[in-house]
Write an enzyme that holds these catalytic residues in place. Structure first.
Site, PDB file in Angstrom:
ATOM      1  N   TYR A   1     -12.784   6.254 -14.136  1.00 51.75           N
ATOM      2  CA  TYR A   1     -12.797   5.016 -13.357  1.00 51.75           C
ATOM      3  C   TYR A   1     -13.383   3.866 -14.177  1.00 51.75           C
ATOM      4  O   TYR A   1     -12.804   2.774 -14.249  1.00 51.75           O
ATOM      5  CB  TYR A   1     -13.600   5.219 -12.084  1.00 51.75           C
ATOM      6  CG  TYR A   1     -13.675   3.986 -11.203  1.00 51.75           C
ATOM      7  CD1 TYR A   1     -12.595   3.613 -10.419  1.00 51.75           C
ATOM      8  CD2 TYR A   1     -14.823   3.194 -11.178  1.00 51.75           C
ATOM      9  CE1 TYR A   1     -12.646   2.479  -9.619  1.00 51.75           C
ATOM     10  CE2 TYR A   1     -14.888   2.060 -10.379  1.00 51.75           C
ATOM     11  CZ  TYR A   1     -13.802   1.712  -9.609  1.00 51.75           C
ATOM     12  OH  TYR A   1     -13.858   0.587  -8.831  1.00 51.75           O
TER      13      TYR A   1
ATOM     14  N   LYS B   1     -11.309   0.499 -15.346  1.00 47.94           N
ATOM     15  CA  LYS B   1     -11.680  -0.848 -14.916  1.00 47.94           C
ATOM     16  C   LYS B   1     -12.031  -1.730 -16.112  1.00 47.94           C
ATOM     17  O   LYS B   1     -11.754  -2.944 -16.096  1.00 47.94           O
ATOM     18  CB  LYS B   1     -12.841  -0.781 -13.927  1.00 47.94           C
ATOM     19  CG  LYS B   1     -12.432  -0.273 -12.546  1.00 47.94           C
ATOM     20  CD  LYS B   1     -11.413  -1.191 -11.897  1.00 47.94           C
ATOM     21  CE  LYS B   1     -11.061  -0.780 -10.483  1.00 47.94           C
ATOM     22  NZ  LYS B   1     -10.068  -1.677  -9.852  1.00 47.94           N
TER      23      LYS B   1
ATOM     24  N   ASP C   1       0.851  -1.179   0.000  1.00 49.03           N
ATOM     25  CA  ASP C   1       0.000   0.000   0.000  1.00 49.03           C
ATOM     26  C   ASP C   1       0.889   1.232   0.000  1.00 49.03           C
ATOM     27  O   ASP C   1       2.051   1.178   0.432  1.00 49.03           O
ATOM     28  CB  ASP C   1      -0.917   0.019   1.224  1.00 49.03           C
ATOM     29  CG  ASP C   1      -2.204   0.791   0.968  1.00 49.03           C
ATOM     30  OD1 ASP C   1      -3.262   0.160   0.818  1.00 49.03           O
ATOM     31  OD2 ASP C   1      -2.156   2.036   0.919  1.00 49.03           O
TER      32      ASP C   1
END
Length: 653
Positions: free
Chosen positions: A550, A554, A436
């Site tokens: 987005y 995706k 992360d």
């Protein structure tokens, strides 16, 4: 000496709260010293008197239960046994080894207690109230010289009764019984050659002081050489992952493999004399379930198998011996270029084995420098390894789970869906490396099965370094879960900036393409095969207004992943996708964004969260459970699948 009687009659729980608690406190001090206790080894007991449920006075032996670690033990880690019942098993009675566990359980005053230590009979034999036992490095170093027996008797004989090695259980009890009966009477302990040190006392503190006294006497007789060399350099992670795959194939189940390349290890593996000496066996047979009788020198697994068979035959192991967890595969690998590899069903097992063998290298180097290394108790190594009592102990320390020994990488692991996936995989027994950008990734989870790394997935060099770190820590990669992603602020096409578009594509698509390319050599060596799960989105099938960047990212990464499924099938890698929707406990969804989307649809926030056919809220944990299932044998025959987890969406259906 008779058992300690407390000031007033007490029951078992009251005894635990007093004398057993005092013993546990001393044990934790002893267990924190790695030169005394490794891998959950070491032992302790206290004798006292309690009043049972019938109000009868009962002498009791509280002894450490099998599988507990002295470094963390509490009073609950000691099993209460009826001392008189246990002492009826002492010589001249000889309890068959395969019946010892049953006899000890029959003596328990608590039917729910974990199995008492295999050395319970020795603790019952010694009359003092408290007995402490360790595999002290200083004592074992003296024992395993070519003239070890003479050295130990000369240096420690004034303090302790010294006996030859005998296998823990009935054999050791018989040996100790004979020697203890013939003692002078002022000894403060017992040394079993090749096994360790027992000290006794009226209190836990006295037994501990005596333990330190004997160890100090042994330490004064040591002459330790210094092993120093430059730490070994990096190696190709794919090569190590391929070796781990071969090791897993040989044993038939997944293993964690840990690499050590520190200066001590580098010096040891560079010395042919020391490497050759390792074939003589472990510093104590008690270590054999962790280290096996000897390490693999180099990387020839087939050669190790042949050597193991020859060792097996030379030591005349009984033909009906049960197959152990790793059978004829090594737990320790020593290689001049790679350093030391240690293997286990879990990260903890591999870590314990590494710690034990670092101490082994120190002692072996010392004894070779003083004229030779000749481990005591060598002929009992296989007997101890194959003894059912010892195997049951190992099983209690490490409980197998569905994904035990398997290694996963989860990106975006510090929060949201990535965190949910990480937890689900850890709960299933896998080792997980979490990536992360947030520092929270370091302490997102505790335990040896988790490694948190702060990684910018858009930096190829950082990705490469993190993958190498993973392979050194756990040996390879079996599972890749891609959960890292960004969801930019909602913007219609006329408002969307090129910078926001490029940032979204960089994280959600470009970084995944780079990660796939670097991960493929590792996944190809996954056991039993590599698996990839992409956390995509409902927006692939049903894009939403205001989410052009987005939705497009995706859709693109889904297409990329479908190509990966096509290209990697020949390598046995399964590649699948999940399409979540309405998962709002993630970092992608700020309160402001959630409110804006709800307002866009003319809904309350609560209604917006449940805007699906099932009227249910989907959580990160739900996505994690589905992701974990895709990594199990249930989906062994599936690749290229796209699985929605959205509560049912009319536009998708």
């Amino acid at each position: 000496m008779t058992p300690n009687r407390l000031e007033s009659d007490v029951n078992l729980q009251e005894a635990r709260a007093s004398v057993v608690t005092e013993l546990a406190a001393v044990c934790r001090i002893m267990g924190a010293d790695s030169s005394l206790v490794l891998g959950g080894g070491g032992n302790a007991s206290v004798k006292t008197v309690v009043t049972d449920i019938t109000e009868a006075t009962v002498p009791v032996l509280f002894v450490k239960t099998s599988g507990h670690d002295l470094a963390t033990i509490t009073a609950d880690g000691f099993a209460p046994l009826r001392l008189d019942r246990v002492r009826r098993l002492l010589p001249p009675v000889s309890v068959p080894a395969d019946q010892l566990r049953n006899e000890l359980r029959c003596a328990l005053m608590d039917a729910d207690a974990t199995d008492p230590s295999v050395e319970t009979l020795v603790h019952a034999l010694l009359p003092d109230a408290v007995v402490l036992h360790s595999h002290a490095d200083a004592v074992l170093a003296l024992c395993n010289r070519t003239d070890g027996a003479a050295v130990v008797r000369d240096r420690l004989g004034s303090l302790c009764v010294v006996v030859d090695y005998a296998m823990p259980g009935p054999e050791l009890v018989a040996t100790c019984d004979t020697a203890w009966r013939a003692r002078r009477g002022d000894e403060i302990g017992l040394v079993v050659l090749g096994h360790g040190l027992f000290t006794v006392g009226e209190t836990a503190e006295q037994a501990w002081q005596r333990h330190q006294q004997v160890c100090a006497a042994a330490e004064a007789a040591r002459h330790r050489p210094t092993l120093v060399a430059e730490a070994l350099p990096d190696i190709d992670p794919a090569e190590l992952a391929h070796f781990r795959k071969a090791l897993c194939d040989q044993v038939g189940h997944a293993l964690v493999v840990r690499r050590s390349r520190d200066s001590q290890t580098a010096a040891f593996v560079a010395d042919p004399t020391l490497l050759a000496a390792t074939a003589a066996g472990p510093i104590t047979p008690d270590h054999v379930t962790w280290t096996k009788p000897f390490p693999l020198i180099g990387r020839d697994l087939a050669g190790y198998r042949s050597a193991y068979d020859a060792y097996f035959a030379a030591h005349q192991v009984r033909a009906d011996a049960a197959v152990t967890m790793l059978e004829d595969a090594p737990r320790v690998v020593l290689d001049p270029q790679w350093g030391m590899l240690t293997a286990g069903r879990t990260a903890r097992e591999a870590e314990i084995t590494a710690e034990i063998y670092r101490h082994t290298m120190d002692i072996l180097a010392e004894d070779v420098a003083l004229g030779g290394y000749q481990p005591a108790g060598l002929d009992h190594v296989f007997d101890l390894e194959y003894w059912s009592y010892q195997q049951q102990k190992l099983g209690r320390i490490t409980q197998d789970a569905e994904l035990s020994g398997q290694v996963a990488l989860v990106t975006g692991a510090a929060s949201g869906i990535g965190r949910g996936c990480t937890k689900a995989l850890l709960d299933a027994g896998a080792c997980v490396v979490g990536w992360d950008l947030s520092e929270k990734v370091f302490d997102a989870f505790d335990g040896p099965n988790y490694l948190g790394l702060q990684v910018d997935v858009t930096d190829p060099s950082a990705v490469s370094a993190a993958l190498a770190r993973q392979v050194e820590a756990f040996g390879g990669m079996d599972i890749l879960v891609v959960a890292a992603g960004v969801f930019p602020t909602s913007a219609n096409l006329g408002e969307l900036t090129a910078a926001a578009w490029r940032r979204t594509m960089s994280v959600n698509v470009d970084a995944v393409m780079e990660l796939y390319g670097q991960s493929m050599p590792l996944l190809a060596s996954g056991f039993p095969y590599g698996r990839v799960v992409l956390i995509a989105s409902k927006n692939v099938a049903a894009p939403g207004p205001g989410a052009a960047a987005y939705s497009s990212s995706k859709a693109a990464v889904t297409q990329l992943t479908r190509v990966a499924a096509l290209e990697w099938a020949s390598a046995g890698v399964r590649v699948n996708m999940v399409h979540p929707d309405a998962v709002f406990d993630t970092g992608l969804w700020t309160p402001e964004l959630l409110a804006a989307r709800a307002e866009h649809y003319g809904m309350s926030v609560d209604d917006y969260k449940r805007r699906n056919l099932l009227r249910t809220e989907i959580t990160s944990a739900d996505v994690g459970l589905l992701t974990r299932e895709l990594c199990t044998a249930s989906f062994a025959c599936v690749t290229g699948a796209q699985v929605p987890i959205d509560g049912g969406n009319e536009r998708v259906i």
